[in-house]
Write a protein that holds these residues in place. Structure first.
Motif, PDB file in Angstrom:
ATOM      1  N   ALA A   1       0.895  -1.437  -0.275  1.00  0.00           N
ATOM      2  CA  ALA A   1      -0.031  -0.071   0.002  1.00  0.00           C
ATOM      3  C   ALA A   1       0.667   1.167   0.025  1.00  0.00           C
TER       4      ALA A   1
ATOM      5  N   ALA B   1      -2.289   5.722   2.922  1.00  0.00           N
ATOM      6  CA  ALA B   1      -2.837   4.059   2.643  1.00  0.00           C
ATOM      7  C   ALA B   1      -2.216   3.284   3.166  1.00  0.00           C
TER       8      ALA B   1
ATOM      9  N   MET C   1      -3.840   3.844   6.457  1.00  0.00           N
ATOM     10  CA  MET C   1      -5.507   3.471   6.247  1.00  0.00           C
ATOM     11  C   MET C   1      -4.697   1.719   6.646  1.00  0.00           C
ATOM     12  N   VAL C   2      -4.363   0.899   6.046  1.00  0.00           N
ATOM     13  CA  VAL C   2      -3.952  -0.567   6.091  1.00  0.00           C
ATOM     14  C   VAL C   2      -3.791  -0.927   7.383  1.00  0.00           C
TER      15      VAL C   2
ATOM     16  N   TYR D   1      -8.551  -1.479   0.564  1.00  0.00           N
ATOM     17  CA  TYR D   1      -7.353  -0.765   0.004  1.00  0.00           C
ATOM     18  C   TYR D   1      -6.954  -1.206  -1.434  1.00  0.00           C
TER      19      TYR D   1
ATOM     20  N   TYR E   1      -9.782   0.765  -2.579  1.00  0.00           N
ATOM     21  CA  TYR E   1      -9.753   2.548  -3.003  1.00  0.00           C
ATOM     22  C   TYR E   1      -8.663   2.074  -3.694  1.00  0.00           C
ATOM     23  N   ARG E   2      -7.578   1.556  -4.112  1.00  0.00           N
ATOM     24  CA  ARG E   2      -6.677   2.063  -5.003  1.00  0.00           C
ATOM     25  C   ARG E   2      -7.396   1.227  -6.627  1.00  0.00           C
TER      26      ARG E   2
END
Length: 381
Positions: A318, A326, A329-330, A346, A349-350
């Protein structure tokens, strides 16, 4: 530069985790290895069975060790739930590698060809080492060479077919193996583990069958006459399918995480205390442990280190792909929903960041998005 840094960080992570595993497994693993490789051992049944393929005596003895090694956590009160979590994380890693290799611009690269081999290798040296040391740098390398946004496209049959092939071909057999349906120490369990080890390779034809199945279903987009508009619709459809696939993996792994934590809690196990006990093993273990109990504890500990290292690998992927935010977030999601679900969310989102078709300004692109939305609404009805 990013590729080199990712390789060095991955090498440091893998080196530390591998050394930690080897040192902790020293009281048990080498002895099992010697028992399996001992020429005097010709058992055709039992824990030290060395009759599996019949192709090679050496191969069967190596399988003996790996079967024994994988049996240990499966028979442990904490190891079995951890094994189910690890299976989910492994399947998610495998799916990520398959999805990335299936993108239009990567089909003729090593990224696609390597994922079955990486999956097989991961069952022997640990998914954490393959994902962090080999796959992340390779992914970044090819990503740096692809500047055209069309290189990131993937079709709906490829997305759903890959997902279905992995869930049905790897996920369900793994769930059966880690369930009470398979009797401990039975020859069926040994045979199952033997096949399960090579599942990442042997399910490839099944994945292709699933992709072909979804292709044969057709699409309402096939009726569109304008080639440019049709292409945009296919891109939007594939993007939507891949996003849904990542969401599905996220929900599935989140349920796996919650259910197994509940199972552990129902057995009265203090999770944090157990983790600390395993991390301190074998130095903090009682001296009167039987060899079998020692194997279960150290096998579970090995699995735990593999799981933790893979979780770090997810964070690294990430960070190197989308930056520190990111990665944070993970990290924040991991204790709540589990590492496999966190990296799946994630990835969703990516996907929006990689190819955000909805942000396009042309009338054709707006119409494409509206058409896909209308198609989705019709399916729901």
């Amino acid at each position: 530069m990013k590729v080199l840094i990712s390789f060095l960080v991955g090498a440091a992570l893998v080196s530390y985790a591998t050394l930690n595993i080897q040192q902790a497994a020293e009281p048990w693993a080498p002895k099992i290895m010697n028992m399996c490789l001992n020429p005097a051992n010709s058992d055709t049944s039992g824990n030290l069975r060395v009759a599996y393929t019949g192709i090679s005596n050496t191969l069967d003895r190596i399988i003996c060790f790996y079967v024994n090694f994988n049996q240990q956590p499966l028979h442990d009160i904490l190891g079995a739930p951890l094994m189910r979590l690890m299976m989910g994380a492994f399947g998610t890693s495998y799916a990520i590698m398959a999805f990335e290799g299936s993108r239009r611009g990567f089909k003729k690269t090593t990224l696609l060809a390597a994922f079955p081999l990486f999956g097989l290798l991961a069952n022997f040296v640990g998914i954490f080492s393959v994902f962090s040391l080999l796959w992340i740098p390779m992914d970044l390398y090819y990503r740096g060479k692809k500047k055209d946004t069309s290189d990131w496209n993937i079709t709906l049959p490829e997305a759903y077919g890959t997902l279905a092939g992995i869930v049905l071909g790897y996920g369900i057999p793994s769930a059966i193996l880690a369930s009470p349906l398979v009797k401990d120490d039975s020859s069926f369990e040994q045979d199952f583990i033997c096949i399960w080890i090579v599942l990442p390779m042997i399910i490839i034809p099944f994945i292709n069958v699933c992709i072909k199945f979804f292709k044969n279903q057709g699409s309402s987009i096939d009726q569109v006459r304008d080639p440019a508009f049709k292409e945009r619709l296919y891109v939007a459809e594939g993007k939507d399918a891949l996003e849904r696939s990542f969401l599905f993996l996220g929900v599935l792994n989140m349920l796996n995480h919650f259910v197994n934590f509940w199972i552990v809690g129902q057995k009265g196990i203090r999770i944090w205390d157990s983790i600390l006990l395993l991390l301190g093993a074998p130095g903090n273990l009682p001296a009167d442990l039987t060899f079998g109990d020692l194997g279960q504890l150290l096998g579970t500990r090995t699995l735990l280190i593999d799981y933790i290292a893979l979780s770090v690998g997810f964070v690294l992927w990430a960070v190197f792909n989308s930056g520190i935010f990111a990665g944070i977030m993970v990290i924040l999601l991991t204790p709540i929903v589990g590492p496999a679900a966190a990296v799946s969310y994630y990835a969703y989102y990516r996907e929006n960041k990689i190819q955000n078709i909805a942000s396009a300004k042309t009338e054709t692109e707006k119409a494409a998005g509206a058409a896909v939305a209308a198609s989705s609404n019709r399916k729901k009805k």
